[in-house]
Enzyme design. Structure first.
Site: not given
Ligand code: ZN
Length: 482
Positions: A435, A341, A345, A290-291
């Site tokens: 991540h 995503h 955020h 993620d991210d």
């Molecule tokens: Zn995230």
């Protein structure tokens, strides 16, 4: 009373398990030196904004969540004032979380801080960074603060007003006049303006928040600064032709540099020959990252996955893809799956449907522009979802994909801890949360994959797992529960 999450029973079980593991993890983290957030090595120049990079840092606790998109350069005198402004925002936020602690707990509401940045290239290696910080810590409305930095990487400095304009009495008076005219032209803003507040805000050029590009000079005003709250934060855009007589000559020359159009050409669609059906008796696991994408970490992750012929799913942030479209495309071309995503955020559960839709749609568009493929799955930030979020995901035909094993890499920032955490909880059919923004996660990956392979796992994408479950008519098997 706001119910933040409606999750099925298995998630509740999972959370109980997570709390047990958390204890061990904190002990582990104590004995391992925490890793610094700042990239130690030179960042590879893969950004669409040469010399400028972006990292989106997220954090969550029981009381609050934060997401901060932070641009950085190699020049500490440029980074420092930006860091300082961001830190001030964080401090104010934490202070009001502390003040509202009881109310937050009573209402089962998590406070949220979201700092996003709009990046504009205004000339070769000259950029405007327009920050918007939204914070909500209880109460009906959050507050929005805007801040702008104009950075010149040909001279390695943040531009001040007198780098841009020939500052003298006449210039100041003219800018004041042009700002008022711009505001009164705006029908949505005009009725809310309080003239005495506006006069005060414009009085001293030292207080001006501004940015400039080859179309406009913009002055920014915080919510309530010059108008009733209903108007929100306010921008006064003065056409550049009106500003031209007051521009500093050196800067005017730089601004005239032709700004190349962004490459919006659609990439060719890549086929996914690898996404074939899985064997019903196979032992599969889905790693998710993620991210990202992140210029330092994502390439390392890709390299390790390739070495093991492992496939994974990357839940990307639109804000990061905007900076690193080629990196996003590389992930796609390597045969991995890309999920959405959101753009910034945010904790979506505090938003209304149109705002949620915008967060998801904007990221989807940017990902499609970079890779030629719209993302196939959706993972809400912090795993925070509700009926409205589900509805948006359904409308966009991107199933919500949570996780069953949290590697806690965001917390431990330690390769050994990540490895232990994953191996202690992995089970056939697990979806593992990692991540691709922490170097320690890239450090951990070779060992994680080697151990999983040793136990007979094959690493596949989330959609491949979903397909298998559909065929077998079973729900997911989540972790070693029960
Ligand atoms: Zn995230």
């Amino acid at each position: 009373m706001i119910r933040r999450m409606k999750w099925p029973g298995w998630v509740v079980l999972l959370l109980v398990l997570a709390v047990c593991i958390l204890g061990i993890n904190q002990v582990l983290a104590k004995y391992s030196s925490a890793e610094s957030d700042e990239p130690e090595e030179k960042t590879p120049d893969s950004s669409v904004y040469p010399g400028l990079n972006l990292q989106t840092k997220t954090k969550e606790t029981d009381l609050y969540t934060t997401s901060i998109s932070q641009p950085y350069t190699e020049i500490s005198s440029i980074n420092q004032p930006i860091n300082q402004w961001i830190n001030n925002q964080k401090e104010t936020f934490i202070k009001s979380v502390k003040q509202n602690k009881q109310t937050l707990k009573q209402n089962d509401f998590r406070a949220h801080l979201n700092i996003q940045v709009d990046t504009q290239k205004i000339a070769e290696k000259i950029y405007t960074l327009e920050f918007s910080a939204y914070q909500i810590a209880g109460g009906a409305n959050g507050t929005n603060t805007v801040k702008s930095f104009t950075i010149d990487l040909t001279e390695n400095k943040i531009l001040k007003l007198d780098d841009v304009l020939d500052m003298n009495k006449e210039t100041i008076e003219q800018i004041q006049k042009l700002t008022k005219e711009a505001l009164y032209r705006d029908k949505d803003v005009k009725p809310y303006i309080m003239n005495d507040l506006l006069e005060k805000a414009l009085q001293d050029p030292k207080d001006w928040e501004w940015s400039i590009n080859n179309k406009n000079m913009t002055l920014y005003f915080d919510e309530y600064e010059i108008a009733a709250g209903a108007a929100g934060e306010i921008r006064a855009a003065i056409p550049i032709d009106e500003i031209k007589p007051y521009l500093n000559e050196t800067f005017a020359k730089k601004l005239d540099v032709k700004i190349p159009e962004k490459d919006t050409q659609d990439k060719e669609e890549t086929d996914h020959p690898n996404e074939s059906a899985l064997h019903p008796d196979g032992k599969y696991i889905a790693l998710t990252f993620d991210d990202g994408p992140d210029p330092n970490v994502t390439p390392r992750i890709l390299e390790t996955l390739q070495k093991h012929d492992a496939k994974a799913t990357f839940f990307m942030l639109g804000s990061q893809v905007e900076y690193y479209p080629e990196l996003a495309n590389k992930v796609e071309e390597a045969g991995h799956e890309i999920g959405n995503h959101t753009m910034h955020h945010q904790d979506l559960t505090i938003n209304q449907q149109p705002a949620i839709k915008q967060e998801v749609q904007q990221a989807s568009d940017i990902i499609q522009q970079a890779t030629g493929q719209a993302p196939s799955l959706f993972r809400p930030p912090y795993g925070a979802s509700n009926k409205t979020v589900e509805k948006v995901a359904e409308k966009m035909d991107t199933p919500i994909s949570m996780w069953s094993v949290d590697s806690l890499d965001w917390k431990s920032r330690n390769a050994d801890a990540v490895h232990k955490e994953v191996m202690a909880n992995a089970a056939p059919g697990s979806i593992v949360l990692l991540h691709d923004i922490h170097p320690s996660t890239a450090d951990a990956l070779p060992e994680v994959i080697a151990s999983l392979e040793k136990e007979g796992y094959q690493m596949v994408t989330v959609s491949q797992l979903l397909q298998l479950w559909n065929e077998q008519g079973i729900g997911p098997y989540y972790g070693k529960i029960g």
